[in-house]
Design a protein around this motif. Sequence first.
Motif, PDB file in Angstrom:
ATOM      1  N   LEU A 144     -59.740  15.818 -16.274  1.00  0.00           N
ATOM      2  CA  LEU A 144     -58.672  15.355 -17.164  1.00  0.00           C
ATOM      3  C   LEU A 144     -58.958  15.632 -18.640  1.00  0.00           C
ATOM      4  O   LEU A 144     -58.013  15.710 -19.442  1.00  0.00           O
ATOM      5  CB  LEU A 144     -58.440  13.848 -16.970  1.00  0.00           C
ATOM      6  CG  LEU A 144     -57.987  13.402 -15.579  1.00  0.00           C
ATOM      7  CD1 LEU A 144     -57.710  11.898 -15.572  1.00  0.00           C
ATOM      8  CD2 LEU A 144     -56.751  14.176 -15.121  1.00  0.00           C
ATOM      9  N   GLY A 145     -60.217  15.731 -19.004  1.00  0.00           N
ATOM     10  CA  GLY A 145     -60.556  15.941 -20.404  1.00  0.00           C
ATOM     11  C   GLY A 145     -61.482  14.863 -20.918  1.00  0.00           C
ATOM     12  O   GLY A 145     -61.567  13.764 -20.358  1.00  0.00           O
ATOM     13  N   HIS A 146     -62.139  15.173 -22.034  1.00  0.00           N
ATOM     14  CA  HIS A 146     -63.155  14.267 -22.572  1.00  0.00           C
ATOM     15  C   HIS A 146     -62.664  13.491 -23.792  1.00  0.00           C
ATOM     16  O   HIS A 146     -63.469  12.834 -24.464  1.00  0.00           O
ATOM     17  CB  HIS A 146     -64.418  15.073 -22.930  1.00  0.00           C
ATOM     18  CG  HIS A 146     -65.109  15.658 -21.735  1.00  0.00           C
ATOM     19  ND1 HIS A 146     -66.168  15.040 -21.115  1.00  0.00           N
ATOM     20  CD2 HIS A 146     -64.850  16.782 -21.025  1.00  0.00           C
ATOM     21  CE1 HIS A 146     -66.567  15.780 -20.081  1.00  0.00           C
ATOM     22  NE2 HIS A 146     -65.790  16.843 -20.009  1.00  0.00           N
ATOM     23  N   VAL A 200     -55.586  16.649  -9.871  1.00  0.00           N
ATOM     24  CA  VAL A 200     -55.306  15.834 -11.058  1.00  0.00           C
ATOM     25  C   VAL A 200     -54.808  14.450 -10.658  1.00  0.00           C
ATOM     26  O   VAL A 200     -55.174  13.441 -11.275  1.00  0.00           O
ATOM     27  CB  VAL A 200     -54.281  16.557 -11.967  1.00  0.00           C
ATOM     28  CG1 VAL A 200     -53.802  15.638 -13.087  1.00  0.00           C
ATOM     29  CG2 VAL A 200     -54.900  17.818 -12.549  1.00  0.00           C
ATOM     30  N   ASP A 201     -54.002  14.376  -9.613  1.00  0.00           N
ATOM     31  CA  ASP A 201     -53.513  13.087  -9.134  1.00  0.00           C
ATOM     32  C   ASP A 201     -54.672  12.198  -8.701  1.00  0.00           C
ATOM     33  O   ASP A 201     -54.713  11.005  -9.023  1.00  0.00           O
ATOM     34  CB  ASP A 201     -52.539  13.300  -7.981  1.00  0.00           C
ATOM     35  CG  ASP A 201     -51.829  12.021  -7.563  1.00  0.00           C
ATOM     36  OD1 ASP A 201     -51.337  11.299  -8.449  1.00  0.00           O
ATOM     37  OD2 ASP A 201     -51.772  11.736  -6.352  1.00  0.00           O
ATOM     38  N   LYS A 202     -55.633  12.764  -7.988  1.00  0.00           N
ATOM     39  CA  LYS A 202     -56.809  11.989  -7.569  1.00  0.00           C
ATOM     40  C   LYS A 202     -57.631  11.541  -8.771  1.00  0.00           C
ATOM     41  O   LYS A 202     -58.102  10.395  -8.831  1.00  0.00           O
ATOM     42  CB  LYS A 202     -57.684  12.814  -6.628  1.00  0.00           C
ATOM     43  CG  LYS A 202     -58.915  12.038  -6.115  1.00  0.00           C
ATOM     44  CD  LYS A 202     -59.768  12.872  -5.190  1.00  0.00           C
ATOM     45  CE  LYS A 202     -60.929  12.042  -4.630  1.00  0.00           C
ATOM     46  NZ  LYS A 202     -61.787  11.462  -5.687  1.00  0.00           N
ATOM     47  N   ALA A 203     -57.775  12.419  -9.752  1.00  0.00           N
ATOM     48  CA  ALA A 203     -58.532  12.050 -10.951  1.00  0.00           C
ATOM     49  C   ALA A 203     -57.859  10.906 -11.698  1.00  0.00           C
ATOM     50  O   ALA A 203     -58.534   9.993 -12.205  1.00  0.00           O
ATOM     51  CB  ALA A 203     -58.686  13.262 -11.870  1.00  0.00           C
ATOM     52  N   LEU A 204     -56.511  10.931 -11.763  1.00  0.00           N
ATOM     53  CA  LEU A 204     -55.784   9.841 -12.420  1.00  0.00           C
ATOM     54  C   LEU A 204     -55.975   8.532 -11.660  1.00  0.00           C
ATOM     55  O   LEU A 204     -56.190   7.468 -12.275  1.00  0.00           O
ATOM     56  CB  LEU A 204     -54.304  10.191 -12.520  1.00  0.00           C
ATOM     57  CG  LEU A 204     -53.396   9.116 -13.153  1.00  0.00           C
ATOM     58  CD1 LEU A 204     -53.836   8.793 -14.574  1.00  0.00           C
ATOM     59  CD2 LEU A 204     -51.937   9.585 -13.148  1.00  0.00           C
ATOM     60  N   ASP A 217     -56.960  15.168 -24.974  1.00  0.00           N
ATOM     61  CA  ASP A 217     -57.101  16.131 -23.880  1.00  0.00           C
ATOM     62  C   ASP A 217     -56.598  15.557 -22.560  1.00  0.00           C
ATOM     63  O   ASP A 217     -55.988  16.281 -21.760  1.00  0.00           O
ATOM     64  CB  ASP A 217     -58.558  16.556 -23.732  1.00  0.00           C
ATOM     65  CG  ASP A 217     -59.025  17.449 -24.878  1.00  0.00           C
ATOM     66  OD1 ASP A 217     -58.156  17.991 -25.601  1.00  0.00           O
ATOM     67  OD2 ASP A 217     -60.246  17.589 -25.056  1.00  0.00           O
ATOM     68  N   ARG A 218     -56.856  14.273 -22.324  1.00  0.00           N
ATOM     69  CA  ARG A 218     -56.405  13.668 -21.062  1.00  0.00           C
ATOM     70  C   ARG A 218     -54.886  13.659 -20.967  1.00  0.00           C
ATOM     71  O   ARG A 218     -54.313  14.012 -19.925  1.00  0.00           O
ATOM     72  CB  ARG A 218     -56.964  12.241 -20.934  1.00  0.00           C
ATOM     73  CG  ARG A 218     -58.428  12.169 -20.554  1.00  0.00           C
ATOM     74  CD  ARG A 218     -58.854  10.736 -20.258  1.00  0.00           C
ATOM     75  NE  ARG A 218     -58.782   9.887 -21.425  1.00  0.00           N
ATOM     76  CZ  ARG A 218     -59.785   9.708 -22.285  1.00  0.00           C
ATOM     77  NH1 ARG A 218     -60.939  10.333 -22.100  1.00  0.00           N
ATOM     78  NH2 ARG A 218     -59.653   8.904 -23.328  1.00  0.00           N
ATOM     79  N   ILE A 219     -54.213  13.239 -22.038  1.00  0.00           N
ATOM     80  CA  ILE A 219     -52.748  13.215 -22.010  1.00  0.00           C
ATOM     81  C   ILE A 219     -52.196  14.630 -21.875  1.00  0.00           C
ATOM     82  O   ILE A 219     -51.263  14.879 -21.097  1.00  0.00           O
ATOM     83  CB  ILE A 219     -52.195  12.518 -23.265  1.00  0.00           C
ATOM     84  CG1 ILE A 219     -52.525  11.020 -23.215  1.00  0.00           C
ATOM     85  CG2 ILE A 219     -50.685  12.728 -23.375  1.00  0.00           C
ATOM     86  CD1 ILE A 219     -52.000  10.226 -24.367  1.00  0.00           C
ATOM     87  N   ASN A 220     -52.774  15.576 -22.610  1.00  0.00           N
ATOM     88  CA  ASN A 220     -52.303  16.951 -22.525  1.00  0.00           C
ATOM     89  C   ASN A 220     -52.453  17.502 -21.109  1.00  0.00           C
ATOM     90  O   ASN A 220     -51.531  18.144 -20.575  1.00  0.00           O
ATOM     91  CB  ASN A 220     -53.075  17.831 -23.513  1.00  0.00           C
ATOM     92  CG  ASN A 220     -52.557  19.254 -23.538  1.00  0.00           C
ATOM     93  OD1 ASN A 220     -51.440  19.507 -23.954  1.00  0.00           O
ATOM     94  ND2 ASN A 220     -53.380  20.191 -23.066  1.00  0.00           N
ATOM     95  N   THR A 221     -53.583  17.233 -20.470  1.00  0.00           N
ATOM     96  CA  THR A 221     -53.805  17.703 -19.101  1.00  0.00           C
ATOM     97  C   THR A 221     -52.774  17.118 -18.152  1.00  0.00           C
ATOM     98  O   THR A 221     -52.174  17.836 -17.335  1.00  0.00           O
ATOM     99  CB  THR A 221     -55.217  17.317 -18.621  1.00  0.00           C
ATOM    100  OG1 THR A 221     -56.191  17.978 -19.426  1.00  0.00           O
ATOM    101  CG2 THR A 221     -55.425  17.716 -17.162  1.00  0.00           C
TER     102      THR A 221
END
Length: 337
Positions: free
Chosen positions: A214-216, A245-249, A220-224
């Motif tokens: 997702l980003g650090h 990405v769904d799993k990461a969220l 970056d997280r919102i953009n991803t």
Amino acid sequence: MTVREELEWQEHKRLNPLAAFADQSKGRPRPEEPRAEDVRTCYQRDIDRVVHCKAFRRLVHKTQVFLQPEGDHYRTRMTHTLEVSRIAGTIARALGLNEDLAEAIAMGHDLGHTPFGHAGEAALTSCLGKPFRHNEQSLRVVDVLEKDGMGLNLTYEVRDGILCHTGDKWPDTLEGQVVRRSDQIAYVNHDIDDAIRAGILTDDDIPRSIADILGHSHRDRINTLVTDAIRTSREAGVVCLTPQVDKALKDLRAFMFERVYRNPVAKGEESKAKTMLIRLFEYYMAHPEALPADFQPQLGFGGIQRTVCDYIAGMTDNYAVDKFSEIFIPTGWHVRG
């Protein structure tokens, strides 16, 4: 052709065929005939009805995560609502969906939230003996409670999006699905930002397995998440994320429950807030005559329990504290003269 009709015509020229077109709305609970002087589509009108209502103004003084935080930059329900609206607008625009409908849903989705966030929901659940759900209360606000019991008479599509922004049922429209996903993107990320500001987290605390996807950083997280939602939804024809990405969220949300949402620093005062709201509920159940004048008529058709619940659910954090102090905390004796 009126201005409204021209706007509706333009929607058909520029929007995705899967979008919810204003001139094809399923209508309002109480039908309203279009007026010749109308310059707004039905969804634009709904945005204005929500933004001008009393419940919307109260969001600025309702807790998001941290109860009455000391500091100007922590989120409230109002700032959360605005962030959801902006994210939803970006996704809806990129997908060729109806931005006006997405904005109307986003602006109204949290109108039913209690004081003190989810602690207030838990308190009212205890009082009612059944789950109090803020999405159902949000719909009740726009259908019944606003405008002295007349409600805002919003369109079906906005009402559906408000009710289904959380819970088991997904919204009927793609715009409603965009808001539901935007709500998740917004609250997880801004709650991280607030937790970092409160000293509970650092960016380095985010598990590497999540951050690498997702980003650090907050940006970056919102953009991803936004770009992934746009790219994946365009290909799938429904609003979704890639499985990775769904799993990461979902993993990030689980991390937040463990480290923030149940953190004693963030939630240390929640038991006090719950007790306070329960005491207020019990007091008004025993003394309905103490309810404000504009709630008295509701006692006749809504019943005492529902009326007291509506009154307490609509309170801001500060107002609830003030009412509790007024009722239960003795004041000092002042000698006159």
